[in-house]
Design a protein around this motif. Structure first.
Motif, PDB file in Angstrom:
ATOM      1  N   LEU A 328      43.711  47.423  41.357  1.00  0.00           N
ATOM      2  CA  LEU A 328      42.822  46.472  40.467  1.00  0.00           C
ATOM      3  C   LEU A 328      43.312  45.134  40.671  1.00  0.00           C
ATOM      4  N   VAL A 329      44.634  44.860  40.951  1.00  0.00           N
ATOM      5  CA  VAL A 329      44.814  43.458  41.064  1.00  0.00           C
ATOM      6  C   VAL A 329      44.134  42.815  42.489  1.00  0.00           C
ATOM      7  N   ILE A 330      44.142  43.782  43.545  1.00  0.00           N
ATOM      8  CA  ILE A 330      43.380  43.253  44.739  1.00  0.00           C
ATOM      9  C   ILE A 330      41.777  43.034  44.374  1.00  0.00           C
ATOM     10  N   ALA A 331      41.131  43.771  43.517  1.00  0.00           N
ATOM     11  CA  ALA A 331      39.904  43.736  43.016  1.00  0.00           C
ATOM     12  C   ALA A 331      39.572  42.355  42.308  1.00  0.00           C
ATOM     13  N   MET A 332      40.600  42.058  41.422  1.00  0.00           N
ATOM     14  CA  MET A 332      40.544  40.812  40.811  1.00  0.00           C
ATOM     15  C   MET A 332      40.676  39.454  41.708  1.00  0.00           C
ATOM     16  N   LYS A 333      41.412  39.975  42.808  1.00  0.00           N
ATOM     17  CA  LYS A 333      41.837  38.789  43.669  1.00  0.00           C
ATOM     18  C   LYS A 333      40.372  38.481  44.433  1.00  0.00           C
ATOM     19  N   HIS A 334      39.798  39.525  44.845  1.00  0.00           N
ATOM     20  CA  HIS A 334      38.299  39.415  45.378  1.00  0.00           C
ATOM     21  C   HIS A 334      37.413  38.711  44.520  1.00  0.00           C
ATOM     22  N   LEU A 335      37.283  39.043  43.130  1.00  0.00           N
ATOM     23  CA  LEU A 335      36.563  38.301  42.199  1.00  0.00           C
ATOM     24  C   LEU A 335      36.908  36.926  42.002  1.00  0.00           C
ATOM     25  N   ASN A 336      38.170  36.539  42.144  1.00  0.00           N
ATOM     26  CA  ASN A 336      38.598  35.209  42.142  1.00  0.00           C
ATOM     27  C   ASN A 336      37.943  34.358  43.432  1.00  0.00           C
ATOM     28  N   ASP A 337      38.139  35.074  44.562  1.00  0.00           N
ATOM     29  CA  ASP A 337      37.508  34.501  45.660  1.00  0.00           C
ATOM     30  C   ASP A 337      36.173  34.361  45.594  1.00  0.00           C
ATOM     31  N   VAL A 338      35.297  35.332  45.247  1.00  0.00           N
ATOM     32  CA  VAL A 338      33.841  34.993  45.094  1.00  0.00           C
ATOM     33  C   VAL A 338      33.398  34.283  44.202  1.00  0.00           C
ATOM     34  N   TYR A 339      33.920  34.243  42.776  1.00  0.00           N
ATOM     35  CA  TYR A 339      33.534  33.387  41.670  1.00  0.00           C
ATOM     36  C   TYR A 339      34.239  32.264  41.537  1.00  0.00           C
ATOM     37  N   GLU A 340      35.143  31.812  42.361  1.00  0.00           N
ATOM     38  CA  GLU A 340      35.964  30.600  42.321  1.00  0.00           C
ATOM     39  C   GLU A 340      36.750  30.497  41.104  1.00  0.00           C
ATOM     40  N   GLY A 341      37.501  31.537  40.680  1.00  0.00           N
ATOM     41  CA  GLY A 341      38.301  31.326  39.736  1.00  0.00           C
ATOM     42  C   GLY A 341      37.966  31.791  38.298  1.00  0.00           C
ATOM     43  N   GLU A 342      36.455  31.964  38.143  1.00  0.00           N
ATOM     44  CA  GLU A 342      35.858  32.025  37.053  1.00  0.00           C
ATOM     45  C   GLU A 342      36.607  33.500  36.175  1.00  0.00           C
ATOM     46  N   PRO A 343      36.531  33.634  34.838  1.00  0.00           N
ATOM     47  CA  PRO A 343      37.071  34.854  34.209  1.00  0.00           C
ATOM     48  C   PRO A 343      36.087  35.964  34.562  1.00  0.00           C
ATOM     49  N   PHE A 344      37.052  37.358  34.522  1.00  0.00           N
ATOM     50  CA  PHE A 344      36.227  38.369  34.793  1.00  0.00           C
ATOM     51  C   PHE A 344      36.785  39.343  33.723  1.00  0.00           C
ATOM     52  N   ASN A 345      36.162  40.603  33.622  1.00  0.00           N
ATOM     53  CA  ASN A 345      36.249  41.780  32.718  1.00  0.00           C
ATOM     54  C   ASN A 345      36.589  42.803  33.508  1.00  0.00           C
ATOM     55  N   LEU A 346      36.965  44.012  32.686  1.00  0.00           N
ATOM     56  CA  LEU A 346      37.213  45.304  33.189  1.00  0.00           C
ATOM     57  C   LEU A 346      36.058  45.939  33.840  1.00  0.00           C
ATOM     58  N   GLN A 347      34.879  45.803  33.467  1.00  0.00           N
ATOM     59  CA  GLN A 347      33.766  46.284  34.277  1.00  0.00           C
ATOM     60  C   GLN A 347      33.533  45.712  35.669  1.00  0.00           C
ATOM     61  N   MET A 348      33.629  44.563  35.596  1.00  0.00           N
ATOM     62  CA  MET A 348      33.283  43.846  36.843  1.00  0.00           C
ATOM     63  C   MET A 348      34.506  44.370  37.885  1.00  0.00           C
ATOM     64  N   VAL A 349      35.893  44.447  37.383  1.00  0.00           N
ATOM     65  CA  VAL A 349      36.843  44.908  38.313  1.00  0.00           C
ATOM     66  C   VAL A 349      36.573  46.211  38.829  1.00  0.00           C
ATOM     67  N   HIS A 350      36.233  47.181  37.803  1.00  0.00           N
ATOM     68  CA  HIS A 350      35.927  48.588  38.336  1.00  0.00           C
ATOM     69  C   HIS A 350      34.669  48.515  39.423  1.00  0.00           C
ATOM     70  N   ASN A 351      33.772  47.789  38.980  1.00  0.00           N
ATOM     71  CA  ASN A 351      32.650  47.899  40.071  1.00  0.00           C
ATOM     72  C   ASN A 351      33.162  47.256  41.428  1.00  0.00           C
ATOM     73  N   GLU A 352      34.013  46.289  41.589  1.00  0.00           N
ATOM     74  CA  GLU A 352      34.699  45.907  42.788  1.00  0.00           C
ATOM     75  C   GLU A 352      35.402  46.873  43.480  1.00  0.00           C
ATOM     76  N   PHE A 353      36.125  47.727  42.770  1.00  0.00           N
ATOM     77  CA  PHE A 353      37.117  48.863  43.036  1.00  0.00           C
ATOM     78  C   PHE A 353      36.043  49.958  43.494  1.00  0.00           C
TER      79      PHE A 353
END
Length: 434
Positions: A328-353
């Motif tokens: 989940l932490v790695i998925a969040m890292k990728h979301l941070n890279d893609v969306y340039e540090g914008e906030p995320f939610n669990l649903q987005m993290v789950h989709n990334e995973f």
């Protein structure tokens, strides 16, 4: 028997090591007071004169000691009190009340503590007072033996002084300064604070009763002085039972502080903090590595102690996460890279995973949504992620916006040290696209 012992000063190495550790632990952990405070001689003289006027001549005073944490405010005050109490007249008369803004969080608690420290619980009893001022006046009146000249002088020490300014109406500060200004009783009020703008926090009526005396402690320590301080802190005195061991120990300490790698480590500590407490912590970690088989501190010990002092606690916490939490932490890292540090939610993290699972088609990483939710909540409890806004009842938990409190380098460093981390997870973390 005693003469024979005096003639044979050599002790077993084990006993010498035990005594060294006892002496240095006492020095480093209990913050032993120096015979003369270094670099603050003028401030020491000023404060000593002020307190002596209260303790000996019954003159009321108020003063603030201002300086950054670790600058030596408490050490200065303790040295002054030690020197002051060496006089018999002062020793008998001076009463001390020590308050701390972190402990006495309101005036009622502070007043209770003042009563306790002055041993006036029985005098106060069940008396009811109309105001704080009446209660304070009664306490000070109870200390009088007769006329004003025979009243016991009282020293009030207010540590974390700025926190007392947050009390309702600043009643405690107002009454203490009022008494010190109006000469109702001989008292000295000494405040210790880290805030340079502390006077701006005081109400107008409180400020008008304060003497506006300030003693500033700003560290003027140079790196050579810092090195010398390290040497002094680790050196043994001439009264050590085994002269030969003490000489060898002190020689090894001199060699240690001259070592280039040790100088580099100490320079790094000096640049990050000139606080003596952090230096003592570093030296304590070195001392713990001394043993009979290694009866001296080596440069490697200091390097290891420095590594522990500068250890990234958040990155270390990642080593204890489960594989799911790490994913989940790695998925969040990728979301941070893609969306340039914008906030995320669990649903987005789950989709990334899920994208990672589909690509790997590995059933061992398949988890039910409630398990993923639980892992996500655990990361929040560890403060590795935190909500952007205060959670509201209307927002579902999986859509609540979060931020990751780790940066890219912390995650990658933790992955390298993670015990038996699966290769495909490492590759996923290193890939530019999830």
């Amino acid at each position: 028997m005693s003469k024979r012992k005096m003639k044979d000063p050599h002790l077993p190495v084990g006993e010498c090591i035990t005594q060294v550790q006892e002496i240095l632990r006492e020095r480093l952990c209990h913050q032993q007071l120096p015979d003369r405070p270094e670099g603050v001689e003028a401030q020491h003289k000023h404060l000593l004169e002020l307190l002596k006027r209260t303790a000996v001549h019954g003159e009321s005073n108020s003063v603030l000691i201002v300086g950054p944490r670790g600058a030596g405010k408490t050490m200065l005050l303790k040295c002054v009190l030690r020197d002051l109490l060496e006089e018999k007249e002062v020793q008998k008369n001076l009463l001390q009340v020590h308050l701390n803004g972190l402990l006495q969080t309101d005036d009622r608690i502070a007043l209770k503590e003042i009563t306790r420290q002055l041993h006036l619980e029985n005098v106060v009893g069940d008396k009811v007072f109309g105001s704080f001022a009446e209660n304070m006046a009664f306490l000070l009146e109870a200390l009088k033996k007769g006329d004003r000249s025979s009243s016991s002088p009282v020293l009030f020490v207010l540590d974390e002084f700025d926190l007392f300014a947050h009390h309702k109406n600043q009643t405690l500060l107002y009454n203490l300064f009022d008494v010190s200004q109006s000469a109702q009783a001989p008292i000295a009020v000494v405040g210790l604070t880290c805030r340079l703008d502390v006077l701006e926090l005081l109400e107008k009526r409180v400020k008008s009763r304060f003497s506006h005396r300030q003693i500033h402690l700003l560290s003027s320590l140079t790196f050579p002085q810092y090195l010398e301080r390290v040497r002094i802190q680790l050196s043994l005195l001439h009264n050590f039972p085994d002269d030969s061991f003490a000489q060898d120990w002190n020689t090894s300490v001199k060699t240690l502080v001259k070592d280039k790698s040790v100088e580099d480590v100490l320079q790094r500590h000096f640049n990050s903090s000139k606080d003596f407490r952090s230096m003592h912590m570093l030296l304590m970690l070195c001392l713990c590595r001394v043993s009979v088989s290694k009866p001296a501190i080596k440069p490697a010990d200091l390097l290891e102690a420095s590594r522990l002092c500068f250890a990234d606690t958040k990155a270390n916490m990642l080593h204890g996460l489960s594989i799911l939490e790490l994913c989940l932490v790695i998925a969040m890292k990728h979301l941070n890279d893609v969306y340039e540090g914008e906030p995320f939610n669990l649903q987005m993290v789950h989709n990334e995973f899920k994208k990672f699972l589909q690509r790997k088609s590995n059933s061992m990483y398949n988890f039910d949504p409630p398990v993923i939710m639980k892992a996500f909540e655990h990361l929040q409890q560890l403060e590795l992620i935190r909500p952007v806004d205060v959670p509201s009842a209307k927002t579902q938990r999986e859509y609540q916006l979060m931020r990751l409190m780790l940066d890219h380098s912390q995650i990658m460093e933790a992955l390298q040290k993670y015990p038996q981390c699966p290769t495909d997870i490492k590759q996923w973390a290193m890939s530019a696209f999830s």
